[in-house]
Scaffold this motif. Structure first.
Motif, mmCIF file in Angstrom:
data_model
loop_
_atom_site.group_PDB
_atom_site.id
_atom_site.type_symbol
_atom_site.label_atom_id
_atom_site.label_comp_id
_atom_site.label_asym_id
_atom_site.label_seq_id
_atom_site.Cartn_x
_atom_site.Cartn_y
_atom_site.Cartn_z
ATOM 1 N N ILE A 291 0.835 -1.205 0.000
ATOM 2 C CA ILE A 291 0.000 0.000 0.000
ATOM 3 C C ILE A 291 0.867 1.251 0.000
ATOM 4 O O ILE A 291 0.627 2.203 -0.762
ATOM 5 C CB ILE A 291 -0.951 -0.002 1.212
ATOM 6 C CG1 ILE A 291 -2.014 -1.097 1.055
ATOM 7 C CG2 ILE A 291 -1.630 1.356 1.371
ATOM 8 C CD1 ILE A 291 -2.895 -1.286 2.266
ATOM 9 N N ILE A 292 1.897 1.256 0.838
ATOM 10 C CA ILE A 292 2.776 2.433 0.928
ATOM 11 C C ILE A 292 3.493 2.670 -0.400
ATOM 12 O O ILE A 292 3.575 3.805 -0.885
ATOM 13 C CB ILE A 292 3.787 2.250 2.072
ATOM 14 C CG1 ILE A 292 3.063 2.312 3.426
ATOM 15 C CG2 ILE A 292 4.872 3.326 2.018
ATOM 16 C CD1 ILE A 292 3.908 1.873 4.596
ATOM 17 N N LEU A 293 3.997 1.599 -1.017
ATOM 18 C CA LEU A 293 4.695 1.746 -2.303
ATOM 19 C C LEU A 293 3.747 2.215 -3.406
ATOM 20 O O LEU A 293 4.173 2.865 -4.359
ATOM 21 C CB LEU A 293 5.335 0.409 -2.708
ATOM 22 C CG LEU A 293 6.569 -0.021 -1.908
ATOM 23 C CD1 LEU A 293 6.981 -1.432 -2.296
ATOM 24 C CD2 LEU A 293 7.727 0.943 -2.135
ATOM 25 N N GLY A 294 2.445 1.893 -3.275
ATOM 26 C CA GLY A 294 1.493 2.246 -4.317
ATOM 27 C C GLY A 294 0.826 3.591 -4.144
ATOM 28 O O GLY A 294 0.173 4.084 -5.065
ATOM 29 N N TYR B 104 1.691 -1.645 -8.989
ATOM 30 C CA TYR B 104 1.861 -3.102 -8.976
ATOM 31 C C TYR B 104 3.253 -3.501 -9.441
ATOM 32 O O TYR B 104 3.873 -4.410 -8.864
ATOM 33 C CB TYR B 104 0.812 -3.783 -9.851
ATOM 34 C CG TYR B 104 1.156 -5.229 -10.117
ATOM 35 C CD1 TYR B 104 1.197 -6.146 -9.071
ATOM 36 C CD2 TYR B 104 1.486 -5.663 -11.396
ATOM 37 C CE1 TYR B 104 1.547 -7.476 -9.300
ATOM 38 C CE2 TYR B 104 1.841 -6.974 -11.631
ATOM 39 C CZ TYR B 104 1.869 -7.884 -10.580
ATOM 40 O OH TYR B 104 2.231 -9.184 -10.811
ATOM 41 N N ALA B 105 3.771 -2.832 -10.465
ATOM 42 C CA ALA B 105 5.100 -3.176 -10.984
ATOM 43 C C ALA B 105 6.159 -3.061 -9.892
ATOM 44 O O ALA B 105 7.057 -3.912 -9.781
ATOM 45 C CB ALA B 105 5.455 -2.277 -12.163
ATOM 46 N N ILE B 106 6.056 -2.035 -9.079
ATOM 47 C CA ILE B 106 7.035 -1.832 -8.010
ATOM 48 C C ILE B 106 6.820 -2.845 -6.883
ATOM 49 O O ILE B 106 7.767 -3.467 -6.386
ATOM 50 C CB ILE B 106 6.951 -0.391 -7.478
ATOM 51 C CG1 ILE B 106 7.368 0.591 -8.582
ATOM 52 C CG2 ILE B 106 7.829 -0.203 -6.246
ATOM 53 C CD1 ILE B 106 7.058 2.031 -8.280
ATOM 54 N N ALA B 107 5.561 -3.031 -6.489
ATOM 55 C CA ALA B 107 5.271 -3.995 -5.423
ATOM 56 C C ALA B 107 5.661 -5.409 -5.834
ATOM 57 O O ALA B 107 6.123 -6.207 -5.008
ATOM 58 C CB ALA B 107 3.787 -3.940 -5.054
ATOM 59 N N ALA B 108 5.475 -5.721 -7.121
ATOM 60 C CA ALA B 108 5.840 -7.054 -7.616
ATOM 61 C C ALA B 108 7.340 -7.282 -7.556
ATOM 62 O O ALA B 108 7.801 -8.420 -7.434
ATOM 63 C CB ALA B 108 5.346 -7.226 -9.050
#
Length: 651
Positions: free
Chosen positions: A472-475, A484-488
């Motif tokens: 959530i924080i990264l998004g 999503y690309a970063i969280a993935a």
């Protein structure tokens, strides 16, 4: 107690009736192009759209050349359309022209030196490689700032700083450090900007955005809204239910929660306010439905394309796995708004104000492109072919009626609109590529994996909660696809490392990347919708959070009950788990809205319903029995309240 509850409901109704705020226009940050520049933009956009369609279907190119050309089209169109500062925003500044020329040169440089760049970028770059890489990175970040604000550029800046500060940091964050030459050329190579995120953007996302533009110009998008109004507009709180249906469908295709909240919210939010919803609740409903569209198969706001590419599985597996969780989300939101309508005694729109079913039936051919697209995707046809057929079928379907017919002019406008709507996503995905490149170069993703593994050794649930918060924080503040690309890259590998199935892990972080758009304090979709409704952005964000509460719990449901992702070979298991999950989200909505069994629910009943809903997450007959007992007790309390209230009125 009953009198107090009834008085509270009445006061809520009075507050609603007194709350009337004028609709405000959302000021666009785009230039209003005119004269010869308008025609230049149109020409570049049409050429760009046709270039993608032709290359993808008939004339394949080297991946790096294709991705760089895709990026150049986005940069040139973005610099023409989005001003860098407020003064004289409709005039294209000399700096923008310089940046446009530099962007074109970058694309040419990659094309002309491709064979050498493949071997020396990130390893033994020349001075010109370094200059081109620095220029490219800065222009990408600048366009992202113009299209999406400061959040993603700042986050990219933090990761870039980490690449240089790593040798001075303690513990797991420490790394050896890198020279400027190696770092910038690595990031501007196939492991960074031109990596998997831009690959998916160039091959799939732009194609489906063009498809969405054709649906918009051919009036298929409006047809969805008309169908929704015809079916649900007359129900209690009808316009809110229309918003859930139409915004979900449109959000599925356009890949941006905030953009969809503005596009469909301009119609649905004023109507919700007219039938009695507060401006804040109307805006929150629109934001929640728009964000949920990213979870809805078959397109899932383009995030599913990245997931399929990363996992190396068939796209049809992704959309099949996403189906039941998406249904749970929208069922929960439906009950949330239905309970709100019950609490406030609202009715729907009168039938004479709604589209007529016979008129809807006459235009049913407009939905054929969607049916054709879903059929092709489910039957295993390639994503590119399915998207292209969808575009062509939208064009053909429009010819059946004079009011929807697309000639040369409308077709050109649809191609232009597709590229125009792609600009933001191209920019943010390229910037996300910078972050992904830093993660790959420094190995920080594996360090987070080790952290999750250490937490999971003591408690897997705690590791999942940590992964949820991190996703959530990264998004926050970013469009769904980039989030999503970063969280993935950061979170999903850690979940896989602790033994979670890759599909479950990626779907888990995908959900939280999506709902970061309605999570305070940085809730882009909620802020966008609040501008339409003319209400406080932060309060709207918290209301959105409440309406989308199921989305925060559904990922835990399919972790503990993977049958929800249709991974079980037994159909009966899938059915049973789905039924208990549906009951769970119903109870969750009742607890959140404080309405159960025809009466306002106090905190005791709400707490019981919430515990019952949580008990249904895990497939366990004992917990199911506990949930049943809690529901029966809560129902008895509510019946008693209603019975006492009836006696008081009779007395």
């Amino acid at each position: 107690m009953a009198r107090k509850d009834n008085q509270q409901v009445e006061s809520q109704k009075q507050e609603l009736n007194q709350d009337a705020i004028q609709e405000e226009e959302v000021e666009s940050n785009e230039r209003e192009l005119s004269g010869w520049i308008r025609y230049v933009f149109l020409a570049i956009a049409v050429i760009g759209a046709l270039y993608h369609i032709i290359v993808l279907n008939f004339a394949p190119q080297d991946p790096w050349v294709f991705r760089s050309t895709h990026l150049v089209f986005g940069l040139v169109l973005g610099l023409l359309l989005f001003p860098g500062w407020g003064s004289k925003k409709n005039k294209i500044h000399i700096i923008d022209w310089i940046l446009i020329l530099v962007s074109i040169y970058i694309g040419y440089y990659i094309y002309a030196n491709l064979d050498q760049l493949l071997f020396r970028m990130g390893v033994a770059p020349t001075d010109m490689d370094v200059y081109v890489s620095i220029a490219g990175i800065l222009i990408i970040i600048e366009l992202t700032r113009r299209t999406s604000g400061w959040v993603l550029p700042i986050l990219a800046g933090v990761f870039v700083a980490y690449a240089y500060l790593g040798p001075y940091l303690p513990g797991i964050l420490q790394h050896q450090g890198y020279s400027v030459e190696r770092f910038v050329t690595y990031i501007f190579g196939l492991d960074g900007v031109f990596g998997v995120t831009l690959d998916v953007s160039s091959k799939y996302i732009v194609l489906f955005i063009i498809f969405g533009a054709f649906l918009q110009i051919s009036k298929v998008g409006q047809y969805f809204i008309d169908v929704a109004f015809a079916i649900a507009g007359g129900m209690r709180g009808g316009p809110a239910k229309v918003s859930v249906f139409s915004s979900g469908l449109m959000g599925m295709m356009n890949g941006t929660s905030a953009g969809n909240a503005v596009a469909t919210g301009s119609l649905t939010i004023p109507l919700m306010k007219k039938v009695g919803y507060t401006p804040r609740f109307a805006a929150a409903t629109e934001a929640t439905a728009s964000a949920g569209g990213q979870l809805l198969p078959p397109i899932m706001g383009a995030g599913a394309f990245i997931m399929a590419e990363i996992l190396g599985v068939k796209y049809s597996e992704i959309i099949l796995a996403a189906l039941i969780p998406a249904i749970l989300y929208f069922v929960s939101v439906y009950f949330m708004i239905d309970f709100e309508a019950l609490k406030r005694g609202m009715k729907g729109l009168s039938r004479d104000k709604l589209p007529k079913f016979k008129d809807i039936a006459k235009q049913s051919y407009l939905i054929l492109p969607i049916i054709l697209l879903i059929t092709m995707l489910v039957n295993g046809y390639s994503i590119i072919l399915s998207g292209t057929v969808g575009i062509v079928s939208s064009l053909v379907a429009s010819w059946f009626s004079k009011s929807t017919r697309m000639g040369i002019k409308k077709t050109a406008l649809a191609l232009e609109l597709g590229m125009k709507q792609s600009i933001q996503l191209i920019a943010v995905i390229a910037t996300a590529g910078i972050i992904v490149g830093v993660i790959a170069l420094t190995g920080v993703g594996m360090r987070f994996s080790s952290m999750l593994l250490a937490i999971a050794d003591s408690n897997v649930l705690l590791a999942l909660i940590f992964a949820m918060l991190l996703s959530i924080i990264l998004g926050m503040g970013m469009p769904t696809t980039a989030a999503y690309a970063i969280a993935a890259s950061v979170v999903a590998p850690g979940l896989i490392k602790i033994g979670i199935d890759p599909l479950v892990a990626h779907m888990f972080v995908f959900y939280y990347a999506v709902i970061s758009a309605i999570t305070p304090p940085v809730a882009l979709a909620s802020y966008a919708a609040s501008g339409i409704a003319g209400t406080d952005p932060m309060r709207t964000a918290f209301t959105s959070f409440k309406l989308g509460l199921a989305a925060y719990i559904v990922p835990f449901m399919f972790f503990y009950s993977p049958e929800l992702l249709m991974t079980s070979e037994t159909g009966l298991e899938i059915i049973l788990v789905t039924i208990t999950a549906l009951i769970g989200v119903y109870l969750l909505a009742a607890a959140a809205q404080g309405w159960f069994y025809k009466a306002y629910a106090g905190w005791l009943v709400r707490s019981m319903l919430f515990v019952a809903a949580i008990s249904l997450i895990y497939v366990n007959y004992m917990l199911d029995f506990v949930a049943l007992v809690l529901v029966l007790v809560a129902g008895f309390i509510q019946w008693k309240i209603g019975h006492n209230s009836s006696e008081e009125k009779a007395g």
